[in-house]
Write a protein that holds these residues in place. Structure first.
Motif, mmCIF file in Angstrom:
data_model
loop_
_atom_site.group_PDB
_atom_site.id
_atom_site.type_symbol
_atom_site.label_atom_id
_atom_site.label_comp_id
_atom_site.label_asym_id
_atom_site.label_seq_id
_atom_site.Cartn_x
_atom_site.Cartn_y
_atom_site.Cartn_z
ATOM 1 N N PRO A 4 106.786 -55.641 -18.569
ATOM 2 C CA PRO A 4 105.541 -55.043 -19.356
ATOM 3 C C PRO A 4 104.565 -54.749 -18.295
ATOM 4 O O PRO A 4 104.331 -55.143 -17.237
ATOM 5 N N HIS A 5 103.814 -53.730 -18.665
ATOM 6 C CA HIS A 5 102.740 -53.135 -17.773
ATOM 7 C C HIS A 5 101.343 -54.118 -18.067
ATOM 8 O O HIS A 5 101.125 -54.479 -19.003
ATOM 9 N N GLN A 6 100.788 -54.262 -16.903
ATOM 10 C CA GLN A 6 99.369 -54.997 -16.939
ATOM 11 C C GLN A 6 98.127 -54.045 -17.316
ATOM 12 O O GLN A 6 98.136 -52.919 -16.735
ATOM 13 N N THR A 7 97.413 -54.435 -18.033
ATOM 14 C CA THR A 7 96.241 -53.765 -18.309
ATOM 15 C C THR A 7 95.071 -54.750 -18.252
ATOM 16 O O THR A 7 95.030 -55.873 -18.338
ATOM 17 N N ASP A 8 93.968 -54.132 -18.542
ATOM 18 C CA ASP A 8 92.733 -54.937 -18.585
ATOM 19 C C ASP A 8 92.578 -55.578 -20.146
ATOM 20 O O ASP A 8 91.474 -56.020 -20.240
ATOM 21 N N GLU A 9 93.426 -55.122 -20.875
ATOM 22 C CA GLU A 9 93.367 -55.655 -22.382
ATOM 23 C C GLU A 9 93.605 -57.083 -22.260
ATOM 24 O O GLU A 9 94.608 -57.626 -21.789
ATOM 25 N N THR A 10 92.776 -57.771 -23.378
ATOM 26 C CA THR A 10 93.079 -59.268 -23.423
ATOM 27 C C THR A 10 92.900 -59.513 -24.885
ATOM 28 O O THR A 10 92.129 -58.969 -25.489
ATOM 29 N N TYR A 11 93.463 -60.807 -25.262
ATOM 30 C CA TYR A 11 93.261 -61.264 -26.789
ATOM 31 C C TYR A 11 93.869 -62.505 -26.921
ATOM 32 O O TYR A 11 94.712 -63.082 -26.172
ATOM 33 N N ASN A 12 93.180 -63.177 -27.940
ATOM 34 C CA ASN A 12 93.689 -64.485 -28.295
ATOM 35 C C ASN A 12 94.782 -64.580 -29.108
ATOM 36 O O ASN A 12 94.954 -63.889 -30.237
ATOM 37 N N PRO A 13 95.982 -65.228 -28.576
ATOM 38 C CA PRO A 13 97.222 -65.181 -29.275
ATOM 39 C C PRO A 13 97.110 -65.971 -30.750
ATOM 40 O O PRO A 13 97.887 -65.509 -31.577
ATOM 41 N N TRP A 14 95.884 -66.706 -30.931
ATOM 42 C CA TRP A 14 96.021 -67.328 -32.142
ATOM 43 C C TRP A 14 95.592 -66.341 -33.033
ATOM 44 O O TRP A 14 95.624 -66.292 -34.148
ATOM 45 N N THR A 15 94.790 -65.242 -32.564
ATOM 46 C CA THR A 15 94.530 -64.023 -33.639
ATOM 47 C C THR A 15 95.791 -63.640 -34.118
ATOM 48 O O THR A 15 95.755 -63.267 -35.347
ATOM 49 N N VAL A 16 96.754 -63.252 -33.503
ATOM 50 C CA VAL A 16 97.965 -62.724 -33.737
ATOM 51 C C VAL A 16 98.723 -63.888 -34.896
ATOM 52 O O VAL A 16 99.147 -63.071 -35.855
ATOM 53 N N PRO A 42 105.147 -67.697 -28.969
ATOM 54 C CA PRO A 42 105.767 -66.501 -29.420
ATOM 55 C C PRO A 42 104.679 -65.488 -29.747
ATOM 56 O O PRO A 42 104.953 -64.503 -29.481
ATOM 57 N N ALA A 43 103.551 -65.974 -30.162
ATOM 58 C CA ALA A 43 102.235 -64.959 -30.207
ATOM 59 C C ALA A 43 101.831 -64.519 -28.777
ATOM 60 O O ALA A 43 101.794 -63.220 -28.743
ATOM 61 N N ALA A 44 101.794 -65.171 -27.898
ATOM 62 C CA ALA A 44 101.530 -64.861 -26.552
ATOM 63 C C ALA A 44 102.583 -63.854 -26.021
ATOM 64 O O ALA A 44 102.190 -62.635 -25.231
ATOM 65 N N ALA A 45 103.865 -64.264 -26.206
ATOM 66 C CA ALA A 45 104.898 -63.394 -25.597
ATOM 67 C C ALA A 45 104.853 -61.918 -26.284
ATOM 68 O O ALA A 45 104.923 -60.914 -25.727
ATOM 69 N N LEU A 46 104.460 -61.841 -27.743
ATOM 70 C CA LEU A 46 104.182 -60.498 -28.336
ATOM 71 C C LEU A 46 103.174 -59.650 -27.741
ATOM 72 O O LEU A 46 103.271 -58.576 -27.615
ATOM 73 N N LEU A 47 102.011 -60.313 -27.296
ATOM 74 C CA LEU A 47 100.784 -59.836 -26.664
ATOM 75 C C LEU A 47 101.376 -59.024 -25.365
ATOM 76 O O LEU A 47 101.154 -58.058 -24.861
ATOM 77 N N VAL A 48 101.979 -59.943 -24.448
ATOM 78 C CA VAL A 48 102.516 -59.577 -23.353
ATOM 79 C C VAL A 48 103.595 -58.351 -23.202
ATOM 80 O O VAL A 48 103.417 -57.558 -22.859
ATOM 81 N N ALA A 49 104.361 -58.339 -24.364
ATOM 82 C CA ALA A 49 105.041 -57.168 -24.597
ATOM 83 C C ALA A 49 104.391 -56.061 -24.937
ATOM 84 O O ALA A 49 104.976 -54.725 -24.753
ATOM 85 N N PHE A 50 103.076 -56.037 -25.527
ATOM 86 C CA PHE A 50 102.443 -55.071 -25.685
ATOM 87 C C PHE A 50 101.539 -54.772 -24.568
ATOM 88 O O PHE A 50 100.746 -53.757 -24.618
ATOM 89 N N GLY A 51 101.632 -55.554 -23.543
ATOM 90 C CA GLY A 51 100.844 -55.187 -22.431
ATOM 91 C C GLY A 51 99.544 -55.707 -22.606
ATOM 92 O O GLY A 51 98.663 -55.084 -21.752
ATOM 93 N N ILE A 52 99.193 -56.631 -23.264
ATOM 94 C CA ILE A 52 98.073 -57.183 -23.494
ATOM 95 C C ILE A 52 98.078 -58.764 -22.891
ATOM 96 O O ILE A 52 98.947 -59.473 -23.120
#
Length: 81
Positions: A4-16, A42-52
């Motif tokens: 996964p590519h790294q970006t400056d995007e961040t998000y709380n996995p609990w929001t997912v 799994p929510a955190a892994a999903l965000l990482v897969a999206f580059g977040i």
């Protein structure tokens, strides 16, 4: 599979988790938190897969915007530079 590519995007996995649970409930399903294990990973892994980058603090852009708004209010009310 590509890394996964790294970006400056961040998000709380609990929001997912919250979004998915609401979507499932809207579809007439009844998800139960914890029935199949802790959903945070799994929510955190999903965000990482999206580059977040998953962070507990949530969306960094919203935090920056909030800090800017608070600084504007302090200047307007207190006259701080």
């Amino acid at each position: 599979m590509d890394e996964p590519h790294q970006t400056d995007e961040t998000y709380n996995p609990w929001t997912v988790v919250n979004l998915v649970f609401h979507h499932l409930a809207d579809e007439g399903l009844h998800p139960v938190l914890g029935a199949a294990g802790h959903p945070g990973e799994p929510a955190a892994a999903l965000l990482v897969a999206f580059g977040i980058q998953p962070v507990a603090e949530g969306n960094a852009k919203i935090l920056r915007d909030t800090d800017d708004q608070l600084a504007d209010l302090r200047r307007a009310v207190l006259g701080e530079p």
